[in-house]
Design a protein around this motif. Structure first.
Motif, PDB file in Angstrom:
ATOM      1  N   GLY A 183       0.843  -1.198   0.000  1.00  0.00           N
ATOM      2  CA  GLY A 183       0.000   0.000   0.000  1.00  0.00           C
ATOM      3  C   GLY A 183       0.873   1.241   0.000  1.00  0.00           C
ATOM      4  O   GLY A 183       1.954   1.251   0.579  1.00  0.00           O
ATOM      5  N   GLN A 184       0.387   2.298  -0.664  1.00  0.00           N
ATOM      6  CA  GLN A 184       1.183   3.515  -0.771  1.00  0.00           C
ATOM      7  C   GLN A 184       0.264   4.726  -0.773  1.00  0.00           C
ATOM      8  O   GLN A 184      -0.819   4.709  -1.380  1.00  0.00           O
ATOM      9  CB  GLN A 184       2.026   3.479  -2.053  1.00  0.00           C
ATOM     10  N   TYR A 185       0.700   5.769  -0.088  1.00  0.00           N
ATOM     11  CA  TYR A 185      -0.047   7.021  -0.087  1.00  0.00           C
ATOM     12  C   TYR A 185       0.970   8.150  -0.219  1.00  0.00           C
ATOM     13  O   TYR A 185       2.005   8.177   0.466  1.00  0.00           O
ATOM     14  CB  TYR A 185      -0.838   7.188   1.211  1.00  0.00           C
ATOM     15  N   GLY A 186       0.679   9.113  -1.148  1.00  0.00           N
ATOM     16  CA  GLY A 186       1.629  10.171  -1.417  1.00  0.00           C
ATOM     17  C   GLY A 186       0.969  11.528  -1.563  1.00  0.00           C
ATOM     18  O   GLY A 186      -0.211  11.640  -1.923  1.00  0.00           O
ATOM     19  N   VAL A 187       1.733  12.579  -1.282  1.00  0.00           N
ATOM     20  CA  VAL A 187       1.296  13.969  -1.409  1.00  0.00           C
ATOM     21  C   VAL A 187       2.346  14.713  -2.222  1.00  0.00           C
ATOM     22  O   VAL A 187       3.546  14.612  -1.950  1.00  0.00           O
ATOM     23  CB  VAL A 187       1.132  14.652  -0.033  1.00  0.00           C
ATOM     24  N   THR A 188       1.858  15.460  -3.240  1.00  0.00           N
ATOM     25  CA  THR A 188       2.747  16.304  -4.048  1.00  0.00           C
ATOM     26  C   THR A 188       2.287  17.747  -3.944  1.00  0.00           C
ATOM     27  O   THR A 188       1.121  18.052  -4.210  1.00  0.00           O
ATOM     28  CB  THR A 188       2.746  15.852  -5.515  1.00  0.00           C
ATOM     29  N   GLU A 189       3.182  18.635  -3.577  1.00  0.00           N
ATOM     30  CA  GLU A 189       2.858  20.055  -3.388  1.00  0.00           C
ATOM     31  C   GLU A 189       3.789  20.892  -4.262  1.00  0.00           C
ATOM     32  O   GLU A 189       5.008  20.752  -4.215  1.00  0.00           O
ATOM     33  CB  GLU A 189       3.046  20.445  -1.916  1.00  0.00           C
ATOM     34  N   ASN A 190       3.170  21.775  -5.115  1.00  0.00           N
ATOM     35  CA  ASN A 190       3.917  22.708  -5.960  1.00  0.00           C
ATOM     36  C   ASN A 190       3.880  24.081  -5.318  1.00  0.00           C
ATOM     37  O   ASN A 190       2.801  24.668  -5.141  1.00  0.00           O
ATOM     38  CB  ASN A 190       3.329  22.765  -7.372  1.00  0.00           C
ATOM     39  N   PHE A 191       5.041  24.633  -4.996  1.00  0.00           N
ATOM     40  CA  PHE A 191       5.079  25.918  -4.305  1.00  0.00           C
ATOM     41  C   PHE A 191       4.720  27.102  -5.202  1.00  0.00           C
ATOM     42  O   PHE A 191       4.279  28.135  -4.700  1.00  0.00           O
ATOM     43  CB  PHE A 191       6.470  26.136  -3.696  1.00  0.00           C
ATOM     44  N   ASN A 192       4.930  26.953  -6.496  1.00  0.00           N
ATOM     45  CA  ASN A 192       4.637  28.075  -7.387  1.00  0.00           C
ATOM     46  C   ASN A 192       3.295  27.902  -8.096  1.00  0.00           C
ATOM     47  O   ASN A 192       3.050  28.514  -9.121  1.00  0.00           O
ATOM     48  CB  ASN A 192       5.760  28.230  -8.414  1.00  0.00           C
ATOM     49  N   SER A 193       2.465  27.038  -7.538  1.00  0.00           N
ATOM     50  CA  SER A 193       1.153  26.794  -8.164  1.00  0.00           C
ATOM     51  C   SER A 193       0.179  26.367  -7.092  1.00  0.00           C
ATOM     52  O   SER A 193       0.554  25.694  -6.122  1.00  0.00           O
ATOM     53  CB  SER A 193       1.293  25.693  -9.236  1.00  0.00           C
ATOM     54  N   PRO A 194      -1.068  26.766  -7.242  1.00  0.00           N
ATOM     55  CA  PRO A 194      -2.064  26.349  -6.245  1.00  0.00           C
ATOM     56  C   PRO A 194      -2.445  24.877  -6.367  1.00  0.00           C
ATOM     57  O   PRO A 194      -3.166  24.357  -5.523  1.00  0.00           O
ATOM     58  CB  PRO A 194      -3.254  27.266  -6.554  1.00  0.00           C
ATOM     59  N   SER A 195      -1.972  24.202  -7.374  1.00  0.00           N
ATOM     60  CA  SER A 195      -2.355  22.803  -7.570  1.00  0.00           C
ATOM     61  C   SER A 195      -1.534  21.882  -6.665  1.00  0.00           C
ATOM     62  O   SER A 195      -0.394  22.172  -6.337  1.00  0.00           O
ATOM     63  CB  SER A 195      -2.116  22.410  -9.033  1.00  0.00           C
ATOM     64  N   TYR A 196      -2.166  20.812  -6.256  1.00  0.00           N
ATOM     65  CA  TYR A 196      -1.494  19.773  -5.464  1.00  0.00           C
ATOM     66  C   TYR A 196      -2.211  18.455  -5.750  1.00  0.00           C
ATOM     67  O   TYR A 196      -3.305  18.417  -6.342  1.00  0.00           O
ATOM     68  CB  TYR A 196      -1.533  20.107  -3.970  1.00  0.00           C
ATOM     69  N   SER A 197      -1.599  17.378  -5.292  1.00  0.00           N
ATOM     70  CA  SER A 197      -2.231  16.069  -5.526  1.00  0.00           C
ATOM     71  C   SER A 197      -2.010  15.157  -4.337  1.00  0.00           C
ATOM     72  O   SER A 197      -0.948  15.166  -3.719  1.00  0.00           O
ATOM     73  CB  SER A 197      -1.658  15.421  -6.794  1.00  0.00           C
ATOM     74  N   HIS A 198      -3.060  14.378  -4.031  1.00  0.00           N
ATOM     75  CA  HIS A 198      -2.990  13.306  -3.042  1.00  0.00           C
ATOM     76  C   HIS A 198      -3.308  12.006  -3.773  1.00  0.00           C
ATOM     77  O   HIS A 198      -4.383  11.886  -4.373  1.00  0.00           O
ATOM     78  CB  HIS A 198      -3.999  13.528  -1.916  1.00  0.00           C
ATOM     79  N   THR A 199      -2.398  11.042  -3.697  1.00  0.00           N
ATOM     80  CA  THR A 199      -2.622   9.775  -4.403  1.00  0.00           C
ATOM     81  C   THR A 199      -2.367   8.612  -3.476  1.00  0.00           C
ATOM     82  O   THR A 199      -1.547   8.693  -2.559  1.00  0.00           O
ATOM     83  CB  THR A 199      -1.682   9.655  -5.616  1.00  0.00           C
ATOM     84  N   GLY A 200      -3.057   7.548  -3.704  1.00  0.00           N
ATOM     85  CA  GLY A 200      -2.861   6.327  -2.930  1.00  0.00           C
ATOM     86  C   GLY A 200      -3.103   5.111  -3.796  1.00  0.00           C
ATOM     87  O   GLY A 200      -3.764   5.181  -4.833  1.00  0.00           O
ATOM     88  N   SER A 201      -2.534   3.992  -3.367  1.00  0.00           N
ATOM     89  CA  SER A 201      -2.712   2.756  -4.123  1.00  0.00           C
ATOM     90  C   SER A 201      -2.550   1.568  -3.190  1.00  0.00           C
ATOM     91  O   SER A 201      -1.836   1.621  -2.191  1.00  0.00           O
ATOM     92  CB  SER A 201      -1.685   2.659  -5.262  1.00  0.00           C
ATOM     93  N   VAL A 202      -3.236   0.491  -3.524  1.00  0.00           N
ATOM     94  CA  VAL A 202      -3.135  -0.781  -2.809  1.00  0.00           C
ATOM     95  C   VAL A 202      -3.016  -1.872  -3.851  1.00  0.00           C
ATOM     96  O   VAL A 202      -3.760  -1.863  -4.851  1.00  0.00           O
ATOM     97  CB  VAL A 202      -4.358  -1.049  -1.903  1.00  0.00           C
ATOM     98  N   GLY A 203      -2.091  -2.791  -3.628  1.00  0.00           N
ATOM     99  CA  GLY A 203      -1.928  -3.841  -4.618  1.00  0.00           C
ATOM    100  C   GLY A 203      -1.248  -5.059  -4.023  1.00  0.00           C
ATOM    101  O   GLY A 203      -0.764  -5.057  -2.886  1.00  0.00           O
ATOM    102  N   ILE A 204      -1.238  -6.105  -4.798  1.00  0.00           N
ATOM    103  CA  ILE A 204      -0.575  -7.356  -4.411  1.00  0.00           C
ATOM    104  C   ILE A 204       0.491  -7.658  -5.446  1.00  0.00           C
ATOM    105  O   ILE A 204       0.212  -7.681  -6.652  1.00  0.00           O
ATOM    106  CB  ILE A 204      -1.588  -8.516  -4.314  1.00  0.00           C
ATOM    107  N   ASP A 205       1.708  -7.861  -4.968  1.00  0.00           N
ATOM    108  CA  ASP A 205       2.828  -8.211  -5.835  1.00  0.00           C
ATOM    109  C   ASP A 205       3.089  -9.711  -5.739  1.00  0.00           C
ATOM    110  O   ASP A 205       3.182 -10.264  -4.636  1.00  0.00           O
ATOM    111  CB  ASP A 205       4.096  -7.456  -5.439  1.00  0.00           C
ATOM    112  N   VAL A 206       3.169 -10.344  -6.879  1.00  0.00           N
ATOM    113  CA  VAL A 206       3.468 -11.771  -6.953  1.00  0.00           C
ATOM    114  C   VAL A 206       4.695 -11.951  -7.836  1.00  0.00           C
ATOM    115  O   VAL A 206       4.786 -11.347  -8.918  1.00  0.00           O
ATOM    116  CB  VAL A 206       2.286 -12.571  -7.526  1.00  0.00           C
ATOM    117  N   GLY A 207       5.635 -12.756  -7.375  1.00  0.00           N
ATOM    118  CA  GLY A 207       6.834 -12.952  -8.180  1.00  0.00           C
ATOM    119  C   GLY A 207       7.581 -14.206  -7.783  1.00  0.00           C
ATOM    120  O   GLY A 207       7.385 -14.764  -6.694  1.00  0.00           O
TER     121      GLY A 207
END
Length: 465
Positions: free
Chosen positions: A278-302
């Motif tokens: 599982g992963q959760y991330g935040v991206t913040e741009n200082f010179n722009s009002p835009s930002y993003s919050h992303t997350g994912s859950v998965g199963i790795d098989v190998g």
């Protein structure tokens, strides 16, 4: 010689026992147990083995980590043919939280955990064997001081007798009863006695240093050892007991069990692995009002299909190590049985030698008294008297050594059967609990948890000791 005697006296005076009186063998054993750096060293090695279990357990627990980055971009963007350009300078920050959990790996991690547990058990038994070695060395040091002290007393008494014999020989020479040869013989025997006394005093110094090294202090006034421990009289029963209970045997058995598990673990390492991620991330741009919050859950098989033969090589190596541990168990078994047989033989030999020396002393004392009496009547020579005195001294020295060897052999037999421990001897000491530290760390406590703080207190206490 006077300075040598003064050194002996200084050692004995500085090593006087506590106000409670003479020191017993049990006192020496307790001090040796508390003083031993060898025990402290192997206790630390056991704690290191305990930590291997915690490290192996971590493979089946969730892994939580974070990551972050700061990125600075710069440059211009130009639209082709329009002559218009814009700046792309900017700063962005990325923060991420990642969680992983192993769901399946063919049993490899569980087998690794069980193997490390067997290694811990083997290390515990090794610690018990070290404890036996420390206590046995203390017994040998205690008996060594007693033997050396008695030998010095015998040599001093012999020196006094020979001095009297020399004085008597000179008196008889003055009146013409003996020749100058008789006086020279007495002088030579007296010089030899002084040499023997110097050697005995040197042996006492060495025994004192051994005692100081093992017990942690110089010996005081030592009591005679207690009655011999019960070691049994059946050699085959003693061997069977040693094979069942000796810590070296138990350690070797745990090592074989660990090696068997590691073979299975090496084979399981070739199986597929399944991991929940599982992963959760935040991206913040200082010179722009835009930002993003992303997350994912998965199963790795190998699964590793080919890795240059490394996994197969690991499996074969584990098999070879398993075979080596099985062979070692065979060796340890026969060594333990031989040690019991040797200790039993030494015990019988020392007991027979002690009984023979007692008979020899009685006969030599009677002979010495008779020869000396006959010499006063002129029926014996000075040489006869000196030979009789030497025979008595030899018999008494043999008895002193045989008595010490008897006790050493008895305690050696206890050690050979795995019964020379503070628990078996019922010594009044604060014993080291090998499970206490293991129970604290086996679950891998976090540094700032309640259990982790308790572990910190234990570690600080160990460092203070």
């Amino acid at each position: 010689m006077k300075r040598f005697l003064a050194a002996i006296l200084l050692l004995l005076v500085t090593g006087l026992p506590r106000a409670g009186g003479a020191e017993t063998l049990a006192d020496a054993l307790v001090s040796a147990y508390n003083h031993s750096g060898l025990l402290d060293q192997n206790r630390a090695l056991l704690r290191a083995a305990d930590e291997d279990v915690a490290a192996a357990q971590a493979a089946l627990k969730p892994v939580l980590r974070w990551s972050g980055s700061v990125t600075r971009t710069f440059g211009t963007r130009q639209v082709s043919g329009s002559g218009f350009s814009s700046s792309v300078n900017g700063t962005s920050v990325d923060l991420g939280l990642i969680a992983e959990l192993l769901l399946y790996d063919g049993g490899n991690s569980k087998l690794q955990i069980e193997a490390t547990k067997e290694t811990v058990l083997a290390t515990r038994d090794t610690l018990i064997n070290i404890e036996q070695q420390v206590l046995f060395r203390a017994v040998a040091a205690y008996m060594g001081v007693i033997e050396a002290s008695e030998s010095v007393a015998l040599r001093n008494n012999n020196l006094r007798l020979l001095t009297q014999e020399l004085r008597a020989a000179r008196d008889r020479f003055e009146v013409g009863e003996v020749t100058r040869t008789d006086v020279a013989l007495a002088e030579a025997q007296l010089a030899q006695a002084r040499s023997g006394l110097a050697g005995a005093q040197g042996a006492l110094l060495q025994a004192t240093e051994e005692f100081r090294n093992v017990v942690g202090r110089a010996p005081g006034r030592l009591q005679p050892p207690p009655r011999l421990p019960d070691v049994g009289r059946d050699l085959n029963a003693s061997k069977a007991l040693a094979v069942r209970t000796h810590p070296s045997m138990r350690a070797a058995q745990h090592q074989v069990a660990a090696a068997d598990l590691l073979v299975l673990a090496a084979e399981a390492a070739m199986q597929p692995t399944v991991t929940l991620r599982g992963q959760y991330g935040v991206t913040e741009n200082f010179n722009s009002p835009s930002y993003s919050h992303t997350g994912s859950v998965g199963i790795d098989v190998g699964q590793t299909i080919y890795n240059g033969g490394r996994l197969s090589s690991n499996a074969r190596r584990a098999m070879a190590q398993r075979d080596a541990q099985r062979a070692n168990l065979h060796i340890v078994r026969h060594d333990v049985q031989q040690d019991v047989g040797n200790a039993y033989a030494n015990l019988l030999s020392a007991r027979a030698q002690l009984e023979a020396s007692e008979r020899q002393i009685r006969a030599a004392r009677i002979a010495f008294r008779g020869v000396r009496e006959e010499a006063t009547l002129g029926a014996r020579t000075t040489l006869d008297v000196l030979d009789a005195e030497q025979s008595l001294l030899d018999a008494q020295s043999t008895q002193v050594s045989a008595r010490a060897n008897l006790y050493i052999a008895a305690y050696n037999l206890l050690a050979a059967t795995g019964r020379l421990t503070v628990a078996d001897l019922k010594l009044p000491v604060q014993t080291y609990d090998p499970a206490a530290y293991y129970n604290l760390v086996k679950d891998g406590p976090a540094k700032r948890s309640k259990q982790g703080q308790q572990l910190d207190r234990v570690l600080r206490a160990l460092q203070k000791d």
